[in-house]
Scaffold this motif. Structure first.
Motif, PDB file in Angstrom:
ATOM      1  N   THR A 111      42.347  27.970 108.222  1.00 10.17           N
ATOM      2  CA  THR A 111      42.786  26.621 108.590  1.00 10.17           C
ATOM      3  C   THR A 111      43.852  26.086 107.645  1.00 10.17           C
ATOM      4  OG1 THR A 111      41.119  25.443 107.265  1.00 10.17           O
ATOM      5  CG2 THR A 111      40.459  26.178 109.473  1.00 10.17           C
ATOM      6  N   ARG A 145      37.693  21.452 102.462  1.00 10.32           N
ATOM      7  CA  ARG A 145      38.298  22.152 103.606  1.00 10.32           C
ATOM      8  C   ARG A 145      37.237  22.656 104.583  1.00 10.32           C
ATOM      9  NH1 ARG A 145      39.580  27.417 101.807  1.00 10.32           N
ATOM     10  NH2 ARG A 145      37.564  27.808 102.810  1.00 10.32           N
ATOM     11  N   ARG A 146      36.104  23.111 104.059  1.00 10.97           N
ATOM     12  CA  ARG A 146      35.032  23.621 104.927  1.00 10.97           C
ATOM     13  C   ARG A 146      34.222  22.503 105.583  1.00 10.97           C
ATOM     14  NH1 ARG A 146      33.763  28.905 105.099  1.00 10.97           N
ATOM     15  NH2 ARG A 146      34.831  30.296 103.641  1.00 10.97           N
ATOM     16  N   GLY A 147      34.475  21.255 105.183  1.00 11.68           N
ATOM     17  CA  GLY A 147      33.750  20.145 105.775  1.00 11.68           C
ATOM     18  C   GLY A 147      32.392  19.910 105.163  1.00 11.68           C
ATOM     19  N   TYR A 181      38.751  21.871 109.920  1.00 11.69           N
ATOM     20  CA  TYR A 181      37.677  22.212 108.995  1.00 11.69           C
ATOM     21  C   TYR A 181      37.218  23.646 109.238  1.00 11.69           C
ATOM     22  CZ  TYR A 181      37.498  17.313 107.758  1.00 11.69           C
ATOM     23  OH  TYR A 181      37.831  16.070 107.307  1.00 11.69           O
ATOM     24  N   GLN A 187      33.453  15.188 107.331  1.00 12.46           N
ATOM     25  CA  GLN A 187      34.551  15.624 108.195  1.00 12.46           C
ATOM     26  C   GLN A 187      35.258  14.419 108.806  1.00 12.46           C
ATOM     27  OE1 GLN A 187      33.511  18.750 110.950  1.00 12.46           O
ATOM     28  NE2 GLN A 187      32.279  19.846 109.444  1.00 12.46           N
ATOM     29  N   ASP A 188      35.527  13.435 107.941  1.00 13.54           N
ATOM     30  CA  ASP A 188      36.140  12.205 108.430  1.00 13.54           C
ATOM     31  C   ASP A 188      37.565  12.005 107.930  1.00 13.54           C
ATOM     32  OD1 ASP A 188      35.443  11.871 105.798  1.00 13.54           O
ATOM     33  OD2 ASP A 188      34.462   9.922 106.067  1.00 13.54           O
ATOM     34  N   ARG A 189      38.171  13.055 107.361  1.00 13.99           N
ATOM     35  CA  ARG A 189      39.544  12.930 106.873  1.00 13.99           C
ATOM     36  C   ARG A 189      40.534  13.027 108.022  1.00 13.99           C
ATOM     37  NH1 ARG A 189      40.074  14.194 101.117  1.00 13.99           N
ATOM     38  NH2 ARG A 189      37.975  14.355 100.272  1.00 13.99           N
TER      39      ARG A 189
END
Length: 302
Positions: free
Chosen positions: A15, A48-50, A10, A54-56
């Motif tokens: 990234t 992408r930045r969360g 993230y 942020q659970d992917r």
């Protein structure tokens, strides 16, 4: 293996990278497709930045909407057959040579509609349609769209106009001509926006579709008498504080089929302003992340 573009952590663009992933088999309710085009949307860089959690499981493939050709059909799926040209919401990332679509949020593509045009519909145009429905304005009323020049705003202005709704939209002065081509009246965003909205709509507006959030939506809300007619796609906390609400999404095959019909009939121009090969996915996403993309940006794949 299938080539894909995604992110391994993230954060910012650093990234992102290209990935090789196995060809996916469709489970229940899924369609496996060869991807021909994918839409690029602000939600992609936010994921992408969360900013949306942020659970992917990482690495993750980017992209929410795709159009392509059905390879295989998962258990319980009806209405689709291998070889069908389809478009819909991706279950496993759309920036890829092959992916899975959610069958309940997909539709068969009309032959007269290109893959690129179809790939613009499941997120941006469907969000626009949902937003207009949620706001609840009708023919002869004034809808204010905050951020009218982007992919969702461009579609919303045209859909609203097709229903007899008058549209005022915030955008930069550089986009004045473009906003006019959508059938809307452009108002410059930023300091003093409420006064400029009142100049364009002296009696106030009847509804607001917010696509930008922040201080602009706070200022614009002053021009709306009934705050229940304020709907946001980006800033649920602020609009709730102002008396509005977050958008309710309800993408269905019937909704997508109707949007495709509007495009095929020439009643909705999806305004594709950037087309990039998968190899240039980073550049395409950077353009959208800059906030200066007009209309829709597409990846041509396969």
């Amino acid at each position: 293996m299938a080539k894909a573009f995604g992110f391994v952590g993230y954060g910012g663009p650093e990234t992102q990278e290209f990935l090789d992933r196995p060809v996916l088999e469709p489970g229940p309710g899924r369609l496996a497709i060869t991807v021909r085009a994918a839409g690029v949307n602000p939600v992609d860089w936010k994921i992408r930045r969360g900013l949306l959690g942020q659970d992917r499981e990482l690495p993750a493939v980017l992209g929410q909407e795709a159009a392509g050709v059905v390879e295989r059909i998962g258990p319980g799926v009806t209405g689709f057959t291998p070889g069908d040209e389809v478009f819909g919401i991706a279950a496993t990332g759309a920036f890829a040579e092959q992916t899975l679509l959610i069958a309940a949020a997909s539709a068969v593509k009309p032959k007269e509609l290109g893959f690129a045009e179809a790939a613009t519909l499941p997120v941006a145009a469907a969000t626009a349609d949902d937003g207009i429905r949620d706001v609840g304005v009708g023919s002869g009323q004034i809808l204010l769209i905050l951020g009218v020049a982007g992919g969702v705003g461009s579609a919303a202005a045209q859909i609203a106009r097709s229903r007899g709704i008058r549209v005022v939209g915030t955008a930069s002065d550089a986009n004045r001509g473009y906003v006019g081509s959508l059938g809307a009246v452009q108002v410059r965003y930023g300091d003093g926006v409420a006064e400029r909205i009142r100049e364009a709509a002296p009696d106030g507006v009847d509804g607001i579709l917010d696509l930008v959030g922040g201080e602009d939506v706070r200022a614009a809300a002053e021009t709306l008498a009934d705050r229940s007619k304020l709907v946001s796609t980006v800033d649920p906390a602020t609009v709730a504080e102002l008396g509005g609400r977050y958008i309710t999404r309800s993408t269905t095959p019937d909704t997508l089929a109707e949007l495709a019909r509007l495009v095929a009939a020439g009643e909705l121009d999806v305004h594709i302003t950037g087309r990039h090969p998968l190899a240039h996915a980073a550049e395409a996403l950077s353009l959208v992340e800059s906030g200066h993309a007009r209309g829709k940006v597409i990846l041509d794949i396969g």
